[in-house]
Motif scaffolding. Structure first.
Motif, PDB file in Angstrom:
ATOM      1  N   GLY A  48       9.215  12.121   8.771  1.00 45.89           N
ATOM      2  CA  GLY A  48       8.281  11.798   7.796  1.00 45.89           C
ATOM      3  C   GLY A  48       8.803  11.722   6.540  1.00 45.89           C
ATOM      4  N   LEU A  49       9.666  12.631   6.169  1.00 45.60           N
ATOM      5  CA  LEU A  49      10.479  12.756   4.863  1.00 45.60           C
ATOM      6  C   LEU A  49      11.335  11.655   4.732  1.00 45.60           C
ATOM      7  N   PHE A  50      12.319  11.370   5.721  1.00 47.67           N
ATOM      8  CA  PHE A  50      13.006  10.022   5.632  1.00 47.67           C
ATOM      9  C   PHE A  50      12.395   8.974   5.506  1.00 47.67           C
ATOM     10  N   SER A  51      11.017   8.668   6.461  1.00 49.82           N
ATOM     11  CA  SER A  51      10.508   7.542   6.371  1.00 49.82           C
ATOM     12  C   SER A  51       9.891   7.122   5.154  1.00 49.82           C
ATOM     13  N   LEU A  52       9.453   8.092   4.212  1.00 50.96           N
ATOM     14  CA  LEU A  52       8.682   8.115   3.168  1.00 50.96           C
ATOM     15  C   LEU A  52       9.695   7.758   1.900  1.00 50.96           C
ATOM     16  N   LEU A  53      11.023   8.257   2.086  1.00 50.41           N
ATOM     17  CA  LEU A  53      11.784   7.738   1.146  1.00 50.41           C
ATOM     18  C   LEU A  53      12.387   6.286   1.535  1.00 50.41           C
ATOM     19  N   GLY A  54      12.246   5.726   2.524  1.00 52.01           N
ATOM     20  CA  GLY A  54      12.680   4.539   2.886  1.00 52.01           C
ATOM     21  C   GLY A  54      11.309   3.808   2.212  1.00 52.01           C
ATOM     22  N   PHE A  55      10.013   4.191   2.387  1.00 54.79           N
ATOM     23  CA  PHE A  55       8.981   3.392   2.037  1.00 54.79           C
ATOM     24  C   PHE A  55       9.283   3.067   0.512  1.00 54.79           C
ATOM     25  N   MET A  56       9.542   4.130  -0.250  1.00 54.32           N
ATOM     26  CA  MET A  56       9.849   4.002  -1.702  1.00 54.32           C
ATOM     27  C   MET A  56      10.717   3.287  -2.148  1.00 54.32           C
ATOM     28  N   GLN A  57      11.943   3.262  -1.277  1.00 53.01           N
ATOM     29  CA  GLN A  57      13.221   2.503  -1.846  1.00 53.01           C
ATOM     30  C   GLN A  57      12.693   0.991  -1.588  1.00 53.01           C
ATOM     31  N   GLY A  58      12.114   0.693  -0.521  1.00 55.63           N
ATOM     32  CA  GLY A  58      11.718  -0.667  -0.313  1.00 55.63           C
ATOM     33  C   GLY A  58      10.709  -1.111  -1.241  1.00 55.63           C
ATOM     34  N   ALA A  59       9.589  -0.118  -1.836  1.00 55.70           N
ATOM     35  CA  ALA A  59       8.810  -0.648  -2.631  1.00 55.70           C
ATOM     36  C   ALA A  59       9.495  -0.933  -4.114  1.00 55.70           C
ATOM     37  N   VAL A  60      10.535   0.067  -4.548  1.00 55.42           N
ATOM     38  CA  VAL A  60      11.013  -0.123  -5.746  1.00 55.42           C
ATOM     39  C   VAL A  60      11.989  -1.688  -5.731  1.00 55.42           C
TER      40      VAL A  60
ATOM     41  N   THR B 239      11.190   4.717  19.619  1.00 63.09           N
ATOM     42  CA  THR B 239      10.117   4.895  18.573  1.00 63.09           C
ATOM     43  C   THR B 239      10.502   5.639  17.383  1.00 63.09           C
ATOM     44  N   ALA B 240      11.265   6.451  17.259  1.00 64.97           N
ATOM     45  CA  ALA B 240      11.576   7.380  16.225  1.00 64.97           C
ATOM     46  C   ALA B 240      12.588   6.297  15.316  1.00 64.97           C
ATOM     47  N   THR B 241      13.433   5.469  15.948  1.00 66.86           N
ATOM     48  CA  THR B 241      14.006   4.310  15.256  1.00 66.86           C
ATOM     49  C   THR B 241      13.226   3.629  14.659  1.00 66.86           C
ATOM     50  N   ALA B 242      12.378   3.057  15.247  1.00 70.57           N
ATOM     51  CA  ALA B 242      11.392   1.981  14.734  1.00 70.57           C
ATOM     52  C   ALA B 242      10.916   2.573  13.435  1.00 70.57           C
ATOM     53  N   VAL B 243      10.253   3.669  13.781  1.00 67.95           N
ATOM     54  CA  VAL B 243       9.322   4.166  12.403  1.00 67.95           C
ATOM     55  C   VAL B 243      10.384   4.297  11.146  1.00 67.95           C
ATOM     56  N   ALA B 244      11.630   5.267  11.454  1.00 70.62           N
ATOM     57  CA  ALA B 244      12.551   5.363  10.446  1.00 70.62           C
ATOM     58  C   ALA B 244      13.127   4.047   9.722  1.00 70.62           C
ATOM     59  N   SER B 245      13.471   3.174  10.639  1.00 73.34           N
ATOM     60  CA  SER B 245      13.909   1.910  10.093  1.00 73.34           C
ATOM     61  C   SER B 245      13.131   0.926   9.392  1.00 73.34           C
ATOM     62  N   LEU B 246      11.651   0.874   9.923  1.00 70.85           N
ATOM     63  CA  LEU B 246      10.776   0.212   9.460  1.00 70.85           C
ATOM     64  C   LEU B 246       9.748   0.304   8.130  1.00 70.85           C
ATOM     65  N   PHE B 247      10.013   1.638   7.844  1.00 74.26           N
ATOM     66  CA  PHE B 247       9.011   2.030   6.728  1.00 74.26           C
ATOM     67  C   PHE B 247       9.581   1.512   5.567  1.00 74.26           C
ATOM     68  N   SER B 248      10.977   1.219   5.209  1.00 70.84           N
ATOM     69  CA  SER B 248      11.229   0.681   4.077  1.00 70.84           C
ATOM     70  C   SER B 248      10.884  -0.854   3.916  1.00 70.84           C
ATOM     71  N   TYR B 249      10.617  -1.372   4.908  1.00 75.68           N
ATOM     72  CA  TYR B 249      10.200  -2.786   5.040  1.00 75.68           C
ATOM     73  C   TYR B 249       8.444  -2.629   4.755  1.00 75.68           C
ATOM     74  N   LEU B 250       7.797  -1.438   5.220  1.00 75.36           N
ATOM     75  CA  LEU B 250       6.348  -1.015   4.949  1.00 75.36           C
ATOM     76  C   LEU B 250       6.228  -0.878   3.241  1.00 75.36           C
ATOM     77  N   GLY B 251       7.336  -0.162   2.772  1.00 72.23           N
ATOM     78  CA  GLY B 251       7.500  -0.328   1.296  1.00 72.23           C
ATOM     79  C   GLY B 251       7.398  -1.364   0.566  1.00 72.23           C
ATOM     80  N   SER B 252       8.272  -2.460   0.837  1.00 69.18           N
ATOM     81  CA  SER B 252       8.224  -3.724   0.117  1.00 69.18           C
ATOM     82  C   SER B 252       7.160  -4.361   0.423  1.00 69.18           C
ATOM     83  N   ALA B 253       6.313  -4.313   1.539  1.00 71.86           N
ATOM     84  CA  ALA B 253       5.052  -4.952   1.911  1.00 71.86           C
ATOM     85  C   ALA B 253       4.249  -4.201   1.017  1.00 71.86           C
ATOM     86  N   ALA B 254       3.954  -3.157   0.758  1.00 74.57           N
ATOM     87  CA  ALA B 254       3.046  -2.445  -0.138  1.00 74.57           C
ATOM     88  C   ALA B 254       3.073  -2.961  -1.632  1.00 74.57           C
TER      89      ALA B 254
END
Length: 467
Positions: free
Chosen positions: A45-57, A170-185
Motif C-alpha cells: 500500500g505504501l509503495f503503491s500510494l507513492l507511485g500514485f503521487m509520482q504519476g499525479a505530479v 496480482t501484487a506486481t499489477a497493483v504496484a506497477s499500475l498505481f502510478s498510471y492511476l495517479g496520472s489518470a487522477a
C-alpha cells in the motif's frame, strides 16, 4: 542484496533456502520454511500510494494546458518539456538499480520519496517573478522524475520479496499500475479544480481571471505536497526491505550479481526481443497520454472532456490489468497468450482511433462516443499489459534479480517516450503523427510477441523444488 564478497568471481548470491535433497547430500543447514506476512499489504500500500503521487505530479500540467498557458504563459513546447522530465529522470536509472540491489528496497524508496518531496516543495514556492517560477516548476518536475526508476521498476521485486507465488502477478499489477492511476487522477482533478480560461464562475457569473487560475493551481500543488510529505514520513517510520522469512523458494534462491545480471540481460536475445515489445508501445502511449489534450484539440474536444477520456482510459487499463494479473495467477504459464490477445486488441483500437481522428479523409463517423470508446480501449489494452510483460520478462531471465530486469526495460520505455517528446517540442503544431506512432508501436509489439519463445524458470523452481 548484492554479491557476497568483493572478488570478481563471486557472481552469485548465497541462497537463503536450499532444496531438501541438497541438505541431505551436503553439510548445509536444513532448509528454512517459507511464510507470508499480513504486513505485506501495508508495504504494498505504501509503495503503491507513492507511485500514485509520482504519476499525479508527472501528469499535472497536460490536462490543464489551456489554463497553464493563461496563468504562466506556457506554450505547447513547455507542456511537452514538463512531461519530458519524467523520462529524463530515468537517465541515472542504473544508480537506483544498484542501490536497490546492494542496500534493499527501503533505501531506494526513501531516496525516491525524498526527491518527490523536494520536487513538490520546489514547484510550490509562490514567487511573483514568472521566469524564476517557471525554472522552479521545471526543477521540481525533474526531481519528481528521478523517483521514476524505483517507483516504476521495483513492483515485481516487491511482489517476489513479500508475496507467495499465487499472488505475485496480482501484487506486481497493483504496484506497477498505481502510478498510471495517479496520472489518470490528474485528468480529473486538474480540469475540475482549475477553471478553464474564457469561462465564468458558476456561482457568481464573474469571468475567470488569470489570478484565480494561478490560485487554483497553487492550491492543488499544496495539496499534493501535503500528501507526499505524509507518505514520506510513513516510509521513514516503517518500510522494511524484506520480511523475516521469505514467502517462496524463488524469493530466497541464489541470484546473479549486479555485474553478471547486466551482462546476462544484454547478451540474451529473447530478453532484448521482449524488452522492445514492452518498451515501444508503453513508451509511445506514455508520451501520447501526457499530451492527450493536444492530441484531441483538432477533434474539437474540450479540456474537460479530454481529461475524462484520459481518466477512463487509464483507470480502465489499471482495473483490467489487475484482473488479468489475477487470472494469470490462477492459470500460470499462459503469459504469452494473454499478451497476444491484449496487443491484438491494442492494435485494432489504436487503428480505429487514428482513422476516426482523420474523418475528413477516411469519412468514418467521428462522434464523441466513438472517440471515447476507441481511446479508452487503447489505454485498457496497453496499460493492462504492463504487469504481464514484467512477469514474463522475469521468468525469461531468471535468476537475474527482478529490480535489475525491470529497471532495464522501464529505462528503455522511458527512452522511447523521451525521444517522442523531444520531437514534440519541435513539431507541436500538428500532433496527428503521434496517433500513427501509437498504432505502429502496437503492431510492432504484436509481431515480436508472436515470434517470442516463452519459458518459466522461476515458476518451475517454485512448483517443482521442494523446500
Amino acid at each position: 542484496m548484492g554479491a557476497a564478497g568483493s572478488s570478481s568471481e563471486a557472481a552469485e548470491r548465497e541462497p537463503l533456502l536450499v532444496p531438501s535433497h541438497a541438505a541431505a547430500d551436503s553439510d548445509a543447514p536444513p532448509p528454512v520454511r517459507s511464510r507470508v506476512y499480513g504486513r505485506r499489504w501495508l508495504v504494498l500500500g505504501l509503495f503503491s500510494l507513492l507511485g500514485f503521487m509520482q504519476g499525479a505530479v508527472w501528469n499535472f500540467w497536460g490536462p490543464i494546458q489551456g489554463s497553464a498557458a493563461r496563468a504562466f504563459g506556457f506554450r505547447s513546447s513547455d507542456i511537452a518539456l514538463l512531461v519530458l522530465w519524467g523520462p529524463v529522470g530515468f537517465l541515472p536509472w542504473i544508480l537506483f538499480m544498484w542501490l536497490m540491489d546492494k542496500r534493499g528496497l527501503r533505501a531506494a524508496l526513501l531516496l525516491s520519496a525524498f526527491f518527490m518531496l523536494l520536487g513538490s516543495a520546489l514547484r510550490s514556492v509562490p514567487l511573483a517573478e514568472q521566469p524564476l517560477r517557471r525554472w522552479l516548476i521545471h526543477g521540481g518536475h525533474f526531481l519528481n522524475g528521478l523517483a521514476g526508476p524505483t517507483i516504476m521498476s521495483a513492483g515485481p521485486f516487491l511482489s517476489t520479496t513479500w508475496f507467495a507465488p499465487d499472488q505475485r502477478a496480482t501484487a506486481t499489477a497493483v504496484a506497477s499500475l498505481f502510478s498510471y492511476l495517479g496520472s489518470a487522477a490528474s485528468f480529473v482533478v486538474g480540469p475540475l479544480a482549475v477553471p478553464a480560461p474564457n469561462r465564468t464562475w458558476a456561482a457568481t457569473g464573474a469571468p475567470v481571471t488569470d489570478d484565480s487560475i494561478r490560485d487554483r493551481i497553487q492550491l492543488v500543488m499544496y495539496a499534493e505536497l501535503s500528501v507526499i510529505a505524509v507518505l514520506f514520513a510513513a516510509v521513514l517510520l516503517y518500510f522494511p526491505s524484506r520480511p523475516p522469512m521469505p514467502p517462496s523458494v524463488a524469493a530466497a534462491s541464489q541470484r546473479l550479481s549486479y555485474r553478471s545480471s547486466i551482462c546476462r540481460l544484454l547478451s540474451n536475445l529473447r530478453f532484448l526481443m521482449l524488452a522492445l515489445a514492452y518498451a515501444v508501445p508503453s513508451g509511445v502511449i506514455a508520451g501520447w497520454a501526457g499530451v492527450l489534450d493536444l492530441v484531441l484539440t483538432p477533434a474539437k474536444v474540450s479540456q474537460v472532456d479530454a481529461g475524462w477520456i484520459g481518466f477512463w482510459s487509464t483507470v480502465g487499463g489499471c482495473v483490467f490489468g489487475v484482473a488479468m494479473a489475477r487470472f494469470a495467477d490462477s492459470i500460470r504459464g499462459m503469459l504469452k497468450l494473454i499478451l497476444v490477445l491484449m496487443l491484438a486488441g491494442a492494435s485494432l483500437s489504436s487503428t480505429w482511433f487514428t482513422l476516426t481522428c482523420l474523418s475528413s479523409f477516411t469519412h468514418l463517423p467521428s462522434t464523441a462516443a466513438i472517440l471515447y470508446t476507441s481511446c479508452i480501449l487503447v489505454g485498457i489494452f496497453i496499460n493492462s499489459s504492463v504487469p504481464i510483460f514484467f512477469e514474463l520478462l522475469i521468468e525469461t531471465v531468471y535468476p537475474v534479480p527482478e529490480g535489475i530486469t525491470c529497471g532495464v526495460v522501464t529505462f528503455l520505455g522511458n527512452l522511447v517516450s523521451g525521444t517522442l517528446l523531444v520531437f514534440l517540442t519541435f513539431y507541436s503544431t500538428d500532433v496527428s503523427w503521434l496517433n500513427w506512432c501509437l498504432t505502429g508501436s502496437c503492431l510492432f509489439s504484436l509481431v515480436l510477441i508472436l515470434f517470442f519463445r516463452e519459458s518459466y524458470d522461476r515458476l518451475y523452481l517454485d512448483v517443482f523444488v521442494a523446500v
